[in-house]
Every structure is written in structure tokens, then in C-alpha cells.
Design a protein around this motif. Structure first.
Motif, PDB file in Angstrom:
ATOM      1  N   GLN A  34       0.828  -1.181  -0.048  1.00 12.28           N
ATOM      2  CA  GLN A  34       0.081  -0.009  -0.052  1.00 12.28           C
ATOM      3  C   GLN A  34       0.794   1.091   0.085  1.00 12.28           C
ATOM      4  OE1 GLN A  34      -3.777   0.020  -0.349  1.00 12.28           O
ATOM      5  NE2 GLN A  34      -2.750   1.908  -1.091  1.00 12.28           N
ATOM      6  N   ASP A  77       0.677   3.993  -2.792  1.00  6.84           N
ATOM      7  CA  ASP A  77       0.476   5.346  -2.418  1.00  6.84           C
ATOM      8  C   ASP A  77       1.656   6.541  -2.969  1.00  6.84           C
ATOM      9  OD1 ASP A  77      -1.904   4.691  -1.319  1.00  6.84           O
ATOM     10  OD2 ASP A  77      -1.062   4.696   0.640  1.00  6.84           O
ATOM     11  N   ARG A 103      -3.760  11.665  -9.447  1.00  5.85           N
ATOM     12  CA  ARG A 103      -4.485  10.460  -8.744  1.00  5.85           C
ATOM     13  C   ARG A 103      -6.056  10.944  -9.018  1.00  5.85           C
ATOM     14  NH1 ARG A 103      -2.167   6.735  -5.915  1.00  5.85           N
ATOM     15  NH2 ARG A 103      -0.673   8.130  -5.249  1.00  5.85           N
ATOM     16  N   HIS A 146      -8.753   8.558  -8.537  1.00  5.15           N
ATOM     17  CA  HIS A 146      -9.686   7.919  -7.173  1.00  5.15           C
ATOM     18  C   HIS A 146      -8.996   6.685  -7.002  1.00  5.15           C
ATOM     19  CE1 HIS A 146     -11.522   5.952 -10.763  1.00  5.15           C
ATOM     20  NE2 HIS A 146     -11.801   5.018  -9.867  1.00  5.15           N
ATOM     21  N   ARG A 147      -9.353   5.826  -6.040  1.00  8.54           N
ATOM     22  CA  ARG A 147      -8.875   4.619  -5.501  1.00  8.54           C
ATOM     23  C   ARG A 147     -10.338   3.800  -5.344  1.00  8.54           C
ATOM     24  NH1 ARG A 147      -4.450   5.431  -0.642  1.00  8.54           N
ATOM     25  NH2 ARG A 147      -6.380   4.751   0.547  1.00  8.54           N
ATOM     26  N   TYR A 148      -9.903   2.555  -5.508  1.00  6.19           N
ATOM     27  CA  TYR A 148     -10.712   1.628  -5.121  1.00  6.19           C
ATOM     28  C   TYR A 148     -10.196   0.288  -4.395  1.00  6.19           C
ATOM     29  CZ  TYR A 148      -8.958  -0.674  -9.277  1.00  6.19           C
ATOM     30  OH  TYR A 148      -8.096  -1.158 -10.389  1.00  6.19           O
ATOM     31  N   PRO A 149     -11.017  -0.382  -3.730  1.00 10.98           N
ATOM     32  CA  PRO A 149     -10.390  -1.342  -2.707  1.00 10.98           C
ATOM     33  C   PRO A 149     -10.638  -2.779  -3.625  1.00 10.98           C
ATOM     34  CG  PRO A 149     -12.710  -0.782  -2.136  1.00 10.98           C
ATOM     35  CD  PRO A 149     -12.368   0.021  -3.194  1.00 10.98           C
ATOM     36  N   ARG A 150      -9.491  -3.621  -3.494  1.00 15.99           N
ATOM     37  CA  ARG A 150      -9.382  -4.966  -4.237  1.00 15.99           C
ATOM     38  C   ARG A 150      -8.715  -5.806  -3.280  1.00 15.99           C
ATOM     39  NH1 ARG A 150     -12.989  -3.555  -5.895  1.00 15.99           N
ATOM     40  NH2 ARG A 150     -13.597  -3.211  -8.053  1.00 15.99           N
ATOM     41  N   SER A 151      -8.844  -7.100  -3.361  1.00 11.35           N
ATOM     42  CA  SER A 151      -8.191  -8.116  -2.400  1.00 11.35           C
ATOM     43  C   SER A 151      -7.435  -9.019  -3.367  1.00 11.35           C
ATOM     44  CB  SER A 151      -9.229  -8.919  -1.859  1.00 11.35           C
ATOM     45  OG  SER A 151      -9.835  -8.447  -0.676  1.00 11.35           O
ATOM     46  N   ARG A 192      -5.593  -6.851   1.298  1.00 13.12           N
ATOM     47  CA  ARG A 192      -6.517  -5.743   0.659  1.00 13.12           C
ATOM     48  C   ARG A 192      -5.833  -4.348   0.599  1.00 13.12           C
ATOM     49  NH1 ARG A 192     -11.662  -7.609   4.481  1.00 13.12           N
ATOM     50  NH2 ARG A 192     -11.598  -9.755   3.867  1.00 13.12           N
ATOM     51  N   GLN A 219      -5.890  -0.526  -1.442  1.00 12.63           N
ATOM     52  CA  GLN A 219      -6.561   0.605  -2.134  1.00 12.63           C
ATOM     53  C   GLN A 219      -5.785   0.910  -3.444  1.00 12.63           C
ATOM     54  OE1 GLN A 219      -9.397   2.174  -1.096  1.00 12.63           O
ATOM     55  NE2 GLN A 219      -9.595   0.572   0.439  1.00 12.63           N
ATOM     56  N   PRO A 249      -4.780   2.733  -6.587  1.00  8.13           N
ATOM     57  CA  PRO A 249      -4.982   4.180  -7.387  1.00  8.13           C
ATOM     58  C   PRO A 249      -5.437   3.969  -8.621  1.00  8.13           C
ATOM     59  CG  PRO A 249      -2.734   3.734  -7.040  1.00  8.13           C
ATOM     60  CD  PRO A 249      -3.362   2.498  -6.596  1.00  8.13           C
TER      61      PRO A 249
END
Length: 95
Positions: free
Chosen positions: A24, A28, A43, A45-50, A59, A61, A63
Motif C-alpha cells: 500500500q 500510495d 490520482r 480516485h482509489r478502489y479497494p481490491r483483495s 487488501r 486501495q 489508485p
């Protein structure tokens, strides 16, 4: 249980969290460069992924970057270097 076994057990328990934190931080800090025009992208936006790793699930975030000049977009998932694994475990396709 010997000291070596205790340390191995503790490290195995801490690895997913350490890996997640390191990945992460790298995501970032990354600044994408637009391929068509060569400018640094911002940047968007960011989205969560596993992701499944050899140490378990992490997990992140992820970018998404956008060029201010040509509006080209790019995802930080390409930094992870394994887009096939991303497709397998993600809900959305690679951008």
C-alpha cells in the motif's frame, strides 16, 4: 517450543499485514506517467481490491490515475505485475 519456532510462527502471522502495508505504501507513493503525452498523471480516485498471495489475502486501495492534458487513465494494478491474478480475484476488470 524453541526460540526459532516461536520466531517463525510470529513472522508467519505478521507477514500478510507487513506485506499489505508495504504494498500500500508503494502504491500510495507511485506517480504514473502518461504514455501518450509523457506528463505526470494525477490520482483520480482509489478502489479497494483483495489479492491472494503466498502469505494469504491482502487488501489494497488501488489508485487510478488521469492525465490532465489528454484525459488518458491508468490503474495502479499494473504495478503489482500480475494482472492475471488480479483478474482472477477481483470483481472488476483491469482498467
Amino acid at each position: 517450543m524453541g526460540l526459532l519456532n516461536e520466531l517463525e510462527t510470529r513472522l508467519e502471522q505478521e507477514m500478510p499485514q507487513r506485506l499489505q502495508e508495504s504494498l500500500q505504501q508503494a502504491l500510495d507513493e507511485y506517480r504514473a506517467q502518461c504514455v501518450p503525452c509523457g506528463l505526470l498523471m494525477h490520482r483520480h480516485h482509489r478502489y479497494p481490491r483483495s489479492f491472494m498471495t503466498g502469505y494469504g489475502e491482502v487488501r489494497l486501495q488501488i489508485p487510478v490515475f488521469r492525465c490532465g492534458q489528454c484525459r488518458e487513465m491508468s490503474s495502479g494494478v499494473s504495478l503489482l505485475g500480475d494482472e492475471e491474478r488480479y483478474r482472477r480475484y477481483s470483481k472488476k476488470p483491469v482498467i
